[in-house]
Write a protein that holds these residues in place. Sequence first.
Motif, PDB file in Angstrom:
ATOM      1  N   ARG A 270       0.822  -1.227   0.000  1.00  0.00           N
ATOM      2  CA  ARG A 270       0.000   0.000   0.000  1.00  0.00           C
ATOM      3  C   ARG A 270       0.853   1.274   0.000  1.00  0.00           C
ATOM      4  O   ARG A 270       0.423   2.306  -0.481  1.00  0.00           O
ATOM      5  N   LEU A 271       2.039   1.175   0.606  1.00  0.00           N
ATOM      6  CA  LEU A 271       2.851   2.400   0.744  1.00  0.00           C
ATOM      7  C   LEU A 271       3.525   2.711  -0.588  1.00  0.00           C
ATOM      8  O   LEU A 271       4.442   2.004  -1.014  1.00  0.00           O
ATOM      9  N   LYS A 272       3.078   3.777  -1.232  1.00  0.00           N
ATOM     10  CA  LYS A 272       3.558   4.062  -2.587  1.00  0.00           C
ATOM     11  C   LYS A 272       4.243   5.425  -2.704  1.00  0.00           C
ATOM     12  O   LYS A 272       4.801   5.759  -3.739  1.00  0.00           O
ATOM     13  N   MET A 273       4.169   6.212  -1.647  1.00  0.00           N
ATOM     14  CA  MET A 273       4.716   7.569  -1.788  1.00  0.00           C
ATOM     15  C   MET A 273       5.425   8.010  -0.511  1.00  0.00           C
ATOM     16  O   MET A 273       4.995   7.652   0.588  1.00  0.00           O
ATOM     17  N   MET A 274       6.529   8.733  -0.688  1.00  0.00           N
ATOM     18  CA  MET A 274       7.171   9.357   0.473  1.00  0.00           C
ATOM     19  C   MET A 274       7.155  10.869   0.251  1.00  0.00           C
ATOM     20  O   MET A 274       7.379  11.347  -0.859  1.00  0.00           O
ATOM     21  N   HIS A 275       6.867  11.584   1.323  1.00  0.00           N
ATOM     22  CA  HIS A 275       6.701  13.041   1.212  1.00  0.00           C
ATOM     23  C   HIS A 275       7.500  13.743   2.300  1.00  0.00           C
ATOM     24  O   HIS A 275       7.630  13.230   3.414  1.00  0.00           O
ATOM     25  N   PHE A 276       8.037  14.898   1.973  1.00  0.00           N
ATOM     26  CA  PHE A 276       8.574  15.794   3.006  1.00  0.00           C
ATOM     27  C   PHE A 276       8.323  17.216   2.546  1.00  0.00           C
ATOM     28  O   PHE A 276       8.121  17.485   1.344  1.00  0.00           O
ATOM     29  N   HIS A 277       8.287  18.133   3.490  1.00  0.00           N
ATOM     30  CA  HIS A 277       8.141  19.561   3.149  1.00  0.00           C
ATOM     31  C   HIS A 277       9.008  20.331   4.129  1.00  0.00           C
ATOM     32  O   HIS A 277       8.821  20.248   5.336  1.00  0.00           O
ATOM     33  N   MET A 278       9.974  21.086   3.596  1.00  0.00           N
ATOM     34  CA  MET A 278      10.946  21.747   4.484  1.00  0.00           C
ATOM     35  C   MET A 278      10.516  23.129   4.936  1.00  0.00           C
ATOM     36  O   MET A 278      11.161  23.739   5.785  1.00  0.00           O
ATOM     37  N   GLY A 279       9.461  23.662   4.356  1.00  0.00           N
ATOM     38  CA  GLY A 279       9.044  25.017   4.728  1.00  0.00           C
ATOM     39  C   GLY A 279       8.905  25.865   3.480  1.00  0.00           C
ATOM     40  O   GLY A 279       9.354  25.476   2.400  1.00  0.00           O
ATOM     41  N   SER A 280       8.274  27.011   3.662  1.00  0.00           N
ATOM     42  CA  SER A 280       8.003  27.876   2.525  1.00  0.00           C
ATOM     43  C   SER A 280       9.168  28.844   2.312  1.00  0.00           C
ATOM     44  O   SER A 280       9.974  29.068   3.214  1.00  0.00           O
ATOM     45  N   GLN A 281       9.244  29.434   1.101  1.00  0.00           N
ATOM     46  CA  GLN A 281      10.175  30.526   0.816  1.00  0.00           C
ATOM     47  C   GLN A 281      11.606  30.176   1.272  1.00  0.00           C
ATOM     48  O   GLN A 281      12.193  30.829   2.140  1.00  0.00           O
ATOM     49  N   ILE A 282      12.141  29.111   0.680  1.00  0.00           N
ATOM     50  CA  ILE A 282      13.513  28.702   1.024  1.00  0.00           C
ATOM     51  C   ILE A 282      14.473  29.532   0.159  1.00  0.00           C
ATOM     52  O   ILE A 282      14.520  29.370  -1.066  1.00  0.00           O
ATOM     53  N   SER A 283      15.205  30.431   0.807  1.00  0.00           N
ATOM     54  CA  SER A 283      15.999  31.407   0.048  1.00  0.00           C
ATOM     55  C   SER A 283      17.247  30.800  -0.595  1.00  0.00           C
ATOM     56  O   SER A 283      17.730  31.301  -1.597  1.00  0.00           O
ATOM     57  N   ARG A 284      17.776  29.740   0.057  1.00  0.00           N
ATOM     58  CA  ARG A 284      19.030  29.152  -0.456  1.00  0.00           C
ATOM     59  C   ARG A 284      18.759  27.752  -0.983  1.00  0.00           C
ATOM     60  O   ARG A 284      18.263  26.899  -0.236  1.00  0.00           O
ATOM     61  N   LEU A 285      19.127  27.512  -2.212  1.00  0.00           N
ATOM     62  CA  LEU A 285      18.912  26.191  -2.797  1.00  0.00           C
ATOM     63  C   LEU A 285      19.742  25.137  -2.054  1.00  0.00           C
ATOM     64  O   LEU A 285      19.354  23.979  -1.940  1.00  0.00           O
ATOM     65  N   GLU A 286      20.893  25.581  -1.510  1.00  0.00           N
ATOM     66  CA  GLU A 286      21.773  24.649  -0.795  1.00  0.00           C
ATOM     67  C   GLU A 286      21.019  24.038   0.398  1.00  0.00           C
ATOM     68  O   GLU A 286      21.177  22.860   0.708  1.00  0.00           O
ATOM     69  N   ASP A 287      20.195  24.851   1.085  1.00  0.00           N
ATOM     70  CA  ASP A 287      19.432  24.337   2.228  1.00  0.00           C
ATOM     71  C   ASP A 287      18.473  23.246   1.767  1.00  0.00           C
ATOM     72  O   ASP A 287      18.328  22.200   2.386  1.00  0.00           O
ATOM     73  N   PHE A 288      17.799  23.540   0.646  1.00  0.00           N
ATOM     74  CA  PHE A 288      16.831  22.570   0.136  1.00  0.00           C
ATOM     75  C   PHE A 288      17.550  21.285  -0.271  1.00  0.00           C
ATOM     76  O   PHE A 288      17.104  20.171   0.033  1.00  0.00           O
ATOM     77  N   SER A 289      18.706  21.427  -0.932  1.00  0.00           N
ATOM     78  CA  SER A 289      19.432  20.248  -1.422  1.00  0.00           C
ATOM     79  C   SER A 289      19.898  19.373  -0.264  1.00  0.00           C
ATOM     80  O   SER A 289      19.893  18.142  -0.352  1.00  0.00           O
ATOM     81  N   LEU A 290      20.286  20.031   0.824  1.00  0.00           N
ATOM     82  CA  LEU A 290      20.712  19.275   2.002  1.00  0.00           C
ATOM     83  C   LEU A 290      19.553  18.438   2.546  1.00  0.00           C
ATOM     84  O   LEU A 290      19.707  17.254   2.866  1.00  0.00           O
ATOM     85  N   GLY A 291      18.388  19.052   2.604  1.00  0.00           N
ATOM     86  CA  GLY A 291      17.193  18.331   3.067  1.00  0.00           C
ATOM     87  C   GLY A 291      16.851  17.195   2.127  1.00  0.00           C
ATOM     88  O   GLY A 291      16.507  16.085   2.561  1.00  0.00           O
ATOM     89  N   LEU A 292      16.967  17.451   0.823  1.00  0.00           N
ATOM     90  CA  LEU A 292      16.635  16.409  -0.153  1.00  0.00           C
ATOM     91  C   LEU A 292      17.605  15.229  -0.025  1.00  0.00           C
ATOM     92  O   LEU A 292      17.208  14.068  -0.143  1.00  0.00           O
ATOM     93  N   SER A 293      18.881  15.518   0.270  1.00  0.00           N
ATOM     94  CA  SER A 293      19.851  14.426   0.482  1.00  0.00           C
ATOM     95  C   SER A 293      19.408  13.551   1.638  1.00  0.00           C
ATOM     96  O   SER A 293      19.413  12.314   1.545  1.00  0.00           O
ATOM     97  N   GLU A 294      19.020  14.226   2.737  1.00  0.00           N
ATOM     98  CA  GLU A 294      18.575  13.457   3.910  1.00  0.00           C
ATOM     99  C   GLU A 294      17.339  12.627   3.542  1.00  0.00           C
ATOM    100  O   GLU A 294      17.235  11.440   3.884  1.00  0.00           O
ATOM    101  N   ALA A 295      16.421  13.261   2.799  1.00  0.00           N
ATOM    102  CA  ALA A 295      15.191  12.558   2.413  1.00  0.00           C
ATOM    103  C   ALA A 295      15.525  11.331   1.566  1.00  0.00           C
ATOM    104  O   ALA A 295      14.914  10.271   1.725  1.00  0.00           O
ATOM    105  N   MET A 296      16.506  11.463   0.678  1.00  0.00           N
ATOM    106  CA  MET A 296      16.839  10.333  -0.190  1.00  0.00           C
ATOM    107  C   MET A 296      17.412   9.171   0.625  1.00  0.00           C
ATOM    108  O   MET A 296      17.179   8.005   0.297  1.00  0.00           O
TER     109      MET A 296
END
Length: 632
Positions: free
Chosen positions: A240-266
């Motif tokens: 049944r489990l077909k999707m994984m989701h995360f949301h780090m917050g709105s208006q992320i000014s630095r792409l590096e912050d988002f990429s770091l979170g995405l690494s952890e998510a992966m």
Amino acid sequence: MNNKQTWTANKAREFYNIPVWSEGYFDVNAQGHVVTCLDNNQAIDLVSVKKMVVERGLSLPVLVRFPQILQARIKQIGDAFTQASTQQKYTSGHTILYPIKVNQQRTVVENILDNPHYPVGLEVGSKTELLAAFGFLDRHHGLLVCNGYKDRAYIRLALNAQRMGLKVFIVIENLSELDIIQQESNELNVHPLLGVRVRLNSIAAGNWQNSGGRNAKFGLNSHDLLKFIQRLRELNWQSRLKMMHFHMGSQISRLEDFSLGLSEAMHIYGEIYAHGFEIDFLDVGGGLAVDYAAKNDMGYFSKTYCVEDYAQAVIAKVGDFCHQKELPLPHIFTENGRALTAHHAMLITNVIEFERDQAIDFQRENITRWHADLKNLAQIILDEDFFDKTAITKKLGVFNMRACELFNMGELDLQKRAETDQFLQYIYAALSSQEADDVAHEHRPHGKCYCNFSIFQSMPDIWGLDQVFPILPIDNLLNEPNIDARLHDLTCDSDGQISSYASQGGTANVLRLFETEDSKDLLLGFFLLGAYQEVLGDIHNLFGDTHTINVEIDDNNQIILSEIEMGDCAHELLATVHISEQQVIDRCNDNLGQAKVTDYVRDDIILEIQNALYSYTYLDSADRKSHKIKGK
Ligand code: PLP
């Protein structure tokens, strides 16, 4: 040479940082008007829009939406992912989800879903948003992601959506939801598709960072995730489990912050796989930022990357991780709401009064009659080197304090107080006429510009978050700005003013604009209001929704107005605080009865009150009485 000849559209464009914040959707034309720019070089003149709106009987303020900008944003985001996927040979695709919390207005959601470029799904975060989604999605391309805390009723609605043929992911935010889903899906005989929201430890700096990190409100931490996996096994629900989701917050000014979170998510994604689950979809949440402050920097209201950088980073991070670990590539969902909608809506309103600093009428000989302390301080200030602005500003502060003390002790009368105030203004004006620097700028004489709108209703994030929005006149831009103004709204609240403006790569506490002969000719545009502002706006002082209108341009360059929604009228605002129209009329009739006025006078007064109950909550033209905007 007059001002008109030296100032150009290009200078205005640069002065108000239009190329930085507008992402190409706004510009200044040869007449000095702001225009909305669309694909194929078409432009909509906002001054013409204002004229057309008024001809249709609407008064300002008006919130103007440009559906073609919404469609262009979808195309830009979709194209960025298509291009990144092609370049990086990412074969599992990408779908845009629209998080409807950002702006649930029917016309906005319909325009997004009906766009001709990419199929878009919806993300909802509450039962009522889910019901709203039912009003839009059809079984052929009805993709729905259900986030937020869920009770039994929410879960049943989501399962019923699946029975209607929609593709529904129920995202587990909290462990207790799983057992209810299991019970209800058994009863309804539905095989649900589950997602899980994971809580990352990574944090993106910004005003909305609490959506991410250990203290985040939503999502399962590692411990709960293991329990969830265990429970799915017990239920024999691995498939049944077909999707994984995360949301780090709105208006992320630095792409590096988002990429770091995405690494952890992966890495979490990899772990879920290692536990024997096959995840086909990865939902990376929202957060794509908008450059409200036009700074192109890491400030909370700015950003340092573009949509294309973001798409490349997402595809690269997910693709590289999956290749390294030899995992299948998931289909990617993004839930960017702010970046999708912010540009498409702006408010046009008028200035109702410009209170200029009074003309400075300072006579040096006045000083001789002042209290000795003030006389000495004034002399020291006048003898100062005017280029040392920090020193002189400090001394002006001391002078002001001493003048206040003397007035409060009754040793300075009103006449002398006016003279000392004029002295201060005189010195500040002299300072600001030197090369401007921060100190002088802070005290530069400025006017108060009273505008026909409510910050709390139309731009609540200015009040709530000290957010900066691009604000500028939409007319007269071929004249060099010549006066500083602080904008004030109609509310009787000292917070109802704007004290921070995007300015030349920084922020300023005043807006510099061109002073017209009649302040009432000043038309202001407040931009990038399409995300969150409408839905967060409130009714402080009972100022209600503004009129709204959709504006498009057709292939023959004709401006088309549609979806005219009249703003709230007074009785609708009263109803929100449970005061009925009838209560107002009954009480007025009682009072008039006791006041013993003639029937003629009573009827006249009651008629005027009834008209007022059906009129706009904002200021109307000075030359008419209560003007009904809605019928009865
Ligand atoms: N997805 C979720 C779960 C959210 O909570 C939000 C809002 O914060 C969004 C998407 C939209 O974020 P943004 O508007 O910054 O893209």
